[in-house]
Scaffold this motif. Structure first.
Motif, PDB file in Angstrom:
ATOM      1  N   VAL A 121     -13.694  -1.735  -2.294  1.00 44.83           N
ATOM      2  CA  VAL A 121     -12.570  -2.664  -2.629  1.00 44.83           C
ATOM      3  C   VAL A 121     -12.843  -4.027  -2.758  1.00 44.83           C
ATOM      4  O   VAL A 121     -13.819  -4.352  -1.888  1.00 44.83           O
ATOM      5  CB  VAL A 121     -11.217  -2.350  -1.668  1.00 44.83           C
ATOM      6  CG1 VAL A 121     -10.361  -3.434  -1.820  1.00 44.83           C
ATOM      7  CG2 VAL A 121     -10.681  -0.913  -1.601  1.00 44.83           C
ATOM      8  N   ASP A 162      -9.749   1.769   8.387  1.00 51.58           N
ATOM      9  CA  ASP A 162     -10.781   2.431   7.270  1.00 51.58           C
ATOM     10  C   ASP A 162      -9.773   3.302   6.572  1.00 51.58           C
ATOM     11  O   ASP A 162      -9.521   3.552   5.368  1.00 51.58           O
ATOM     12  CB  ASP A 162     -11.800   2.898   7.657  1.00 51.58           C
ATOM     13  CG  ASP A 162     -12.768   3.525   6.746  1.00 51.58           C
ATOM     14  OD1 ASP A 162     -12.845   4.734   6.737  1.00 51.58           O
ATOM     15  OD2 ASP A 162     -13.141   2.819   6.021  1.00 51.58           O
ATOM     16  N   ILE A 208      -7.087   1.342   4.508  1.00 49.73           N
ATOM     17  CA  ILE A 208      -7.542   0.983   3.148  1.00 49.73           C
ATOM     18  C   ILE A 208      -7.958   1.880   2.140  1.00 49.73           C
ATOM     19  O   ILE A 208      -7.812   1.730   0.907  1.00 49.73           O
ATOM     20  CB  ILE A 208      -8.851  -0.080   3.517  1.00 49.73           C
ATOM     21  CG1 ILE A 208      -8.210  -1.139   4.221  1.00 49.73           C
ATOM     22  CG2 ILE A 208      -9.280  -0.624   2.099  1.00 49.73           C
ATOM     23  CD1 ILE A 208      -7.053  -2.112   3.421  1.00 49.73           C
ATOM     24  N   CYS A 254     -13.350  -2.826   3.439  1.00 51.70           N
ATOM     25  CA  CYS A 254     -13.192  -3.198   2.117  1.00 51.70           C
ATOM     26  C   CYS A 254     -14.583  -2.763   1.094  1.00 51.70           C
ATOM     27  O   CYS A 254     -14.535  -2.057   0.064  1.00 51.70           O
ATOM     28  CB  CYS A 254     -12.706  -4.704   1.576  1.00 51.70           C
ATOM     29  SG  CYS A 254     -11.078  -4.917   2.162  1.00 51.70           S
ATOM     30  N   ASN A 287     -14.920   0.858   1.115  1.00 54.69           N
ATOM     31  CA  ASN A 287     -14.058   1.834   0.169  1.00 54.69           C
ATOM     32  C   ASN A 287     -14.207   1.196  -1.270  1.00 54.69           C
ATOM     33  O   ASN A 287     -13.158   1.575  -1.967  1.00 54.69           O
ATOM     34  CB  ASN A 287     -12.891   1.477   0.647  1.00 54.69           C
ATOM     35  CG  ASN A 287     -12.602   2.432   2.027  1.00 54.69           C
ATOM     36  OD1 ASN A 287     -12.307   3.773   1.987  1.00 54.69           O
ATOM     37  ND2 ASN A 287     -12.355   1.706   3.328  1.00 54.69           N
ATOM     38  N   ILE A 314      -8.275  -6.900  -3.141  1.00 57.62           N
ATOM     39  CA  ILE A 314      -7.307  -7.332  -2.057  1.00 57.62           C
ATOM     40  C   ILE A 314      -7.671  -8.870  -1.740  1.00 57.62           C
ATOM     41  O   ILE A 314      -8.576  -9.471  -1.498  1.00 57.62           O
ATOM     42  CB  ILE A 314      -7.428  -6.711  -0.688  1.00 57.62           C
ATOM     43  CG1 ILE A 314      -6.827  -5.158  -0.774  1.00 57.62           C
ATOM     44  CG2 ILE A 314      -6.627  -7.306   0.442  1.00 57.62           C
ATOM     45  CD1 ILE A 314      -7.091  -4.196   0.466  1.00 57.62           C
ATOM     46  N   PHE A 317     -12.233  -6.303   8.531  1.00 58.38           N
ATOM     47  CA  PHE A 317     -11.558  -6.147   7.328  1.00 58.38           C
ATOM     48  C   PHE A 317     -12.474  -6.036   6.024  1.00 58.38           C
ATOM     49  O   PHE A 317     -12.433  -5.354   5.132  1.00 58.38           O
ATOM     50  CB  PHE A 317     -10.472  -6.957   7.066  1.00 58.38           C
ATOM     51  CG  PHE A 317      -9.321  -6.730   5.739  1.00 58.38           C
ATOM     52  CD1 PHE A 317      -9.718  -7.223   4.543  1.00 58.38           C
ATOM     53  CD2 PHE A 317      -8.469  -5.724   6.131  1.00 58.38           C
ATOM     54  CE1 PHE A 317      -8.727  -6.905   3.634  1.00 58.38           C
ATOM     55  CE2 PHE A 317      -7.519  -5.514   5.010  1.00 58.38           C
ATOM     56  CZ  PHE A 317      -7.517  -5.952   3.910  1.00 58.38           C
ATOM     57  N   ILE A 371       0.914  -1.235   0.103  1.00 61.05           N
ATOM     58  CA  ILE A 371      -0.023   0.047   0.139  1.00 61.05           C
ATOM     59  C   ILE A 371       0.913   1.284   0.167  1.00 61.05           C
ATOM     60  O   ILE A 371       0.635   2.289  -0.777  1.00 61.05           O
ATOM     61  CB  ILE A 371      -1.031  -0.181   1.154  1.00 61.05           C
ATOM     62  CG1 ILE A 371      -2.113  -1.024   0.889  1.00 61.05           C
ATOM     63  CG2 ILE A 371      -1.630   1.331   1.173  1.00 61.05           C
ATOM     64  CD1 ILE A 371      -3.198  -1.245   1.801  1.00 61.05           C
TER      65      ILE A 371
END
Lengths: 63, 441, 342
Positions: free
Chosen positions: C283, C229, C232, C278, C281, C248, C274, C132
């Motif tokens: 993700v 948060d 990510i 994700c 966001n 991810i 997690f 990251i």
């Protein structure tokens, strides 16, 4: 502390040097050289055992 | 505790030597009992109490008793020395320094060999010095041992531990492969340590007897124990098996010859069982070790019976056995030793039987053709063949003796080989968290 | 004195000969080359360009790095569609190059619009923190058209480490591409292996002496969730700026219990935290736990471990790489289909 512990080797090297020196310096006094070498070996043996656990030395002497 | 300890092995033999007849026997028995009690308390007390308590339906809270490293080895050395003095095999040692060093000598502290007083104490009387010749031999023997331990035994341990931890997860073939790797792991671990002990002692000018002599060339169980953990098997033979058979034989001197011969055999079988039972108990406080010892005892008895029968009825066959049958004997001995070893390697009888079940039932599971086992077997076979052909005078299985292929470290060739071997040991070594297997005994 | 000097000279010559022969052996057995500092910042370091690597300590692999110092054997296309980032598990240096994830995706991943080209810049030691940290630079240097996939083998993170990534103070993995260490590694291949093993040997003794007590974070706590948060979203923002979807990819370590059942070791709270972060966001989170479990249950194969190492432990093997690829192909395939539908 046993043969597979890395720290054993520097300690044994020191022991080796000490005994070589003793045997060299006391070349002409065989009995004294032998006795001193044995004392050092005995101390080292107890040191090795003591590095495991100091109580092991007592048990060893117990036997 | 400290003072009482050295006193037992230092002062008791002096008293025993001066005493005669019954007094000598009583003093010997007292000293041996105290030593056995010391071993018993530290090693077996919790096991004994938990077994007794569970038999009467009660629980036992394990006491936090330390297990001194190498206690089984030096207690046996002490007992051997006491008995040697009692039997007049050697004079009692008056020098307390020599006794202390004999028991605590650092190379053999953790895993032996079990050195005998009559072999080691005379060396302490001599003016043993560090010499170049001893350093040359000693350091090479030491590195052989280190290679066996770090490269072979510890890598094998990874696989053996994986399978023993969860045998039902692995396929049948893999479980068998792990079983055949177990004995090999134990051999390289223990003989590796023994070599390191021998090598280290040699560097300082002292000689420790070898503990292994190509045990996997044994054609039967009796020969196996002549070649495996020699210091223990010879100790048991001298200080346990022989005295038991001699004292048993004394009791049947009045019986007619024919009956006496049969009784002698029965007594020998009983002595064998007792000896192997003690051997099992010596190895550890657990039923698995007892079962392991008894299995070897039963097998030794059966072999003895078979041997006697064959010598009586098929003398020429036994004398002129073909090479093929000899090899078959070796393989059968190897196979059986490996199967019995399952008990030795398991944490409990339940796990041992579970392991046996996984071996003898066909089932699917993880296949792991562990390559280090192949490499270890290759090393074993090549070194055995070299030892076999090394004896130029008479190449036979019984004359195959292990030896250390020492190089002349005063030449470039010798030094290069030695340095390469040291480097190879470090490059291939396994440096995870391992200890010596026999260190826990 | 004369004989001592003679012996010293013999020892020196013998040492050189032994080191030479040992190096020849190590070239085939364990030769991982040199870490080279990466000025473009896509990764902390690369291997040397066209470096030959061998690794037989875990699996058996002979690998040749590409012109950028990464593990790719497929000829580079003009445009990268998928960028892979991660650690040695994604890098795949314990297996043949034609069995690793990047190669399988390049040869088998096809969508309705044709083949997608994958470029793998995963490299040993690059955990999620490092990936990251380097994401922005990686997306600039190797701009993918569609996806960037970052691998992680944990969903339990340390608050301080996450904060240091956000603040730009997360440490860089050191390189040894100059000075005496560099020349020793280059000219004497045995050096690295001997050094590595001696270091392990010394550390093994120290580990037994020290008791390391690690405190686990409270994965349900607001502080942890807040930092996670931010962590990510830091990555998501970089991906959004580059116009790509961030995936991810999580694969847990495996262990089996005494009855032969696989132990799912992921902390549930950490995983839930997690997953939700994700999702918030945008993700895509791919969890391989069930796939690894199914591989074991159906075929008695664990995704980690090799025939010369501990079963189920260590790096991901070729079977693991295969299920990774299969899963990613499904995920990307469905994402592409959805795009088409839109």
């Amino acid at each position: 502390m046993s043969f597979i512990d890395f720290n054993f080797y520097p300690l044994t090297a020191v022991l080796f040097v000490i005994i070589v020196l003793i045997q060299f310096l006391l070349k002409k006094k065989e009995r004294l050289s032998n006795t001193v070498s044995k004392i050092i070996l005995l101390c080292f043996s107890y040191l090795v055992m003591g590095l495991y656990d100091w109580r092991f030395c007592l048990c060893m002497t117990g036997g | 505790m400290h003072d009482r300890g050295v006193i037992i092995t230092s002062f008791f033999p002096l008293a025993i030597e001066k005493a005669e007849g019954k007094k000598r026997s009583i003093l010997t028995a007292a000293a041996v009992t105290v030593l056995v009690l010391i071993l018993g308390v530290f090693k077996y007390f919790n096991f004994f109490m938990s077994t007794v308590m569970s038999t009467v339906g009660k629980t036992w809270t394990t006491l936090d008793i330390i297990l001194p490293v190498g206690i089984s080895f030096y207690i046996f050395s002490a007992i051997g020395y006491l008995l040697d003095v009692s039997w007049g095999m050697m004079p009692a040692e008056k020098n307390i320094l020599d006794i202390a060093l004999f028991l605590s000598f650092f190379p053999k502290q953790v895993c032996g060999p079990i050195i005998k007083g009559r072999e080691f104490l005379p060396q302490l009387k001599e003016n043993r010095r560090i010499t170049l010749k001893n350093i040359e031999a000693g350091i090479q023997i030491f590195v052989f041992g280190l290679f066996k331990k770090l490269v072979l035994a510890d890598h094998l341990g990874v696989f053996v531990n994986d399978v023993y931890h969860a045998p039902s997860a692995f396929g049948t073939l893999t479980v068998w492969w792990a079983v055949f790797s177990t004995m090999l792991q134990l051999y390289f671990d223990f003989s590796g340590y023994s070599d390191m002990a021998i090598g280290m002692a040699k560097i300082f000018g002292y000689d420790i007897p070898r503990n292994f002599n190509l045990p996997f060339t044994a054609r039967n169980i009796s020969e196996f124990w002549d070649r495996w953990h020699i210091s223990l098997s010879s100790w048991l033979n001298i200080y346990l098996f022989n005295p038991i058979t001699v004292s048993m034989n004394r009791k049947i001197t009045d019986i007619p010859k024919e009956k006496r011969k049969k009784l002698k055999n029965l007594q020998m079988y009983a002595a064998l069982l007792i000896t192997f039972l003690i051997s099992g108990i010596w190895h550890g406080a657990g039923f698995t070790f007892i079962v392991w010892g008894l299995c070897h005892g039963v097998w030794s008895v059966l072999h003895s019976m078979y041997s006697n029968y064959m010598k009586q009825h098929y003398k020429s066959f036994v004398k002129n056995k073909s090479k093929f049958l000899t090899v078959l004997d070796i393989l059968l001995t190897f196979f059986t030793v490996n199967v019995i070893q399952v008990f030795f390697n398991s944490d409990s009888l339940g796990k041992a039987f579970n392991m046996l079940k996984c071996m003898f039932t066909l089932h699917d599971g993880i296949n792991q053709p562990y390559t280090w086992s192949f490499f270890a077997y290759a090393v074993l076979i090549v070194s055995t063949l070299i030892a076999h052909f090394h004896n130029k005078e008479k190449r036979s299985i019984e004359n195959t003796e292990g030896f250390y292929p020492l190089m002349d470290l005063n030449t470039v060739k010798g030094l290069s080989c030695f340095f390469f071997f040291c480097g190879l040991t470090i490059c291939l070594g396994y440096f995870g968290e391992t200890q010596f297997i026999y260190g826990k005994f | 004195m004369k004989s001592f000097c003679k012996f010293c000279i013999k020892a020196l010559i013998s040492g050189i000969i032994a080191l030479f022969v040992l190096s020849l052996f190590c070239i085939m057995y364990y030769y991982t080359g040199v870490h080279v500092f990466n000025p473009n910042g896509a990764t902390d370091y690369t291997w040397q360009k066209n470096q030959f690597l061998s690794k037989c300590t875990e699996g058996f692999a002979l690998v040749k790095m590409d012109e950028n110092g990464y593990n790719n054997i497929v000829e580079p296309a003009e445009n990268i569609d998928i960028l892979l980032m991660g650690s040695s598990n994604f890098e795949g240096t314990c297996i043949s190059q034609d069995e690793n994830l990047g190669y399988i995706l390049n040869t088998e991943l096809e969508t309705e619009n044709g083949k997608l080209y994958t470029y793998n810049i995963a490299i040993s030691g690059h955990r999620l923190y490092t990936c990251i940290k380097n994401l922005k630079n990686a997306l600039e240097v190797y701009p993918p058209q569609k996806y960037v996939i970052i691998e992680t083998n944990t969903v339990s993170f340390d608050i301080d480490d996450m904060n240091s990534v956000i603040n730009g103070t997360y440490p860089t993995i050191p390189s040894y591409d100059s000075g005496i260490l560099y020349y020793m590694q280059k000219t004497i291949p045995a050096t690295k292996n001997i050094y590595r093993n001696l270091d392990d040997w010394i550390s093994a003794g120290q580990k037994n002496d020290e008791e390391v007590i690690t405190e686990e974070a409270d994965y349900t706590g607001s502080e942890y969730k807040e930092v996670l948060d931010k962590f990510i979203s830091f990555a998501a923002a970089d991906a959004e700026e580059a116009g790509v979807r961030l995936i991810i990819f999580y694969h847990s370590e495996t262990d089996i219990d005494e009855n032969g059942n696989i132990i799912k070791s992921t902390d549930k709270d950490a995983l839930n935290a997690f997953e939700s972060v994700c999702e918030n966001n945008n993700v895509i989170f791919v969890d391989m736990t069930e796939d690894i479990y199914e591989l074991y249950e159906n075929e008695h194969i664990l995704a980690r471990g090799f025939i010369n190492s501990s079963v189920g432990k260590g790096h991901v093997n070729k079977y693991g790489q295969r299920i990774f690829a299969d899963r990613l192909m499904k995920v990307i395939g469905s994402l592409e289909s959805r795009k088409e539908a839109e």
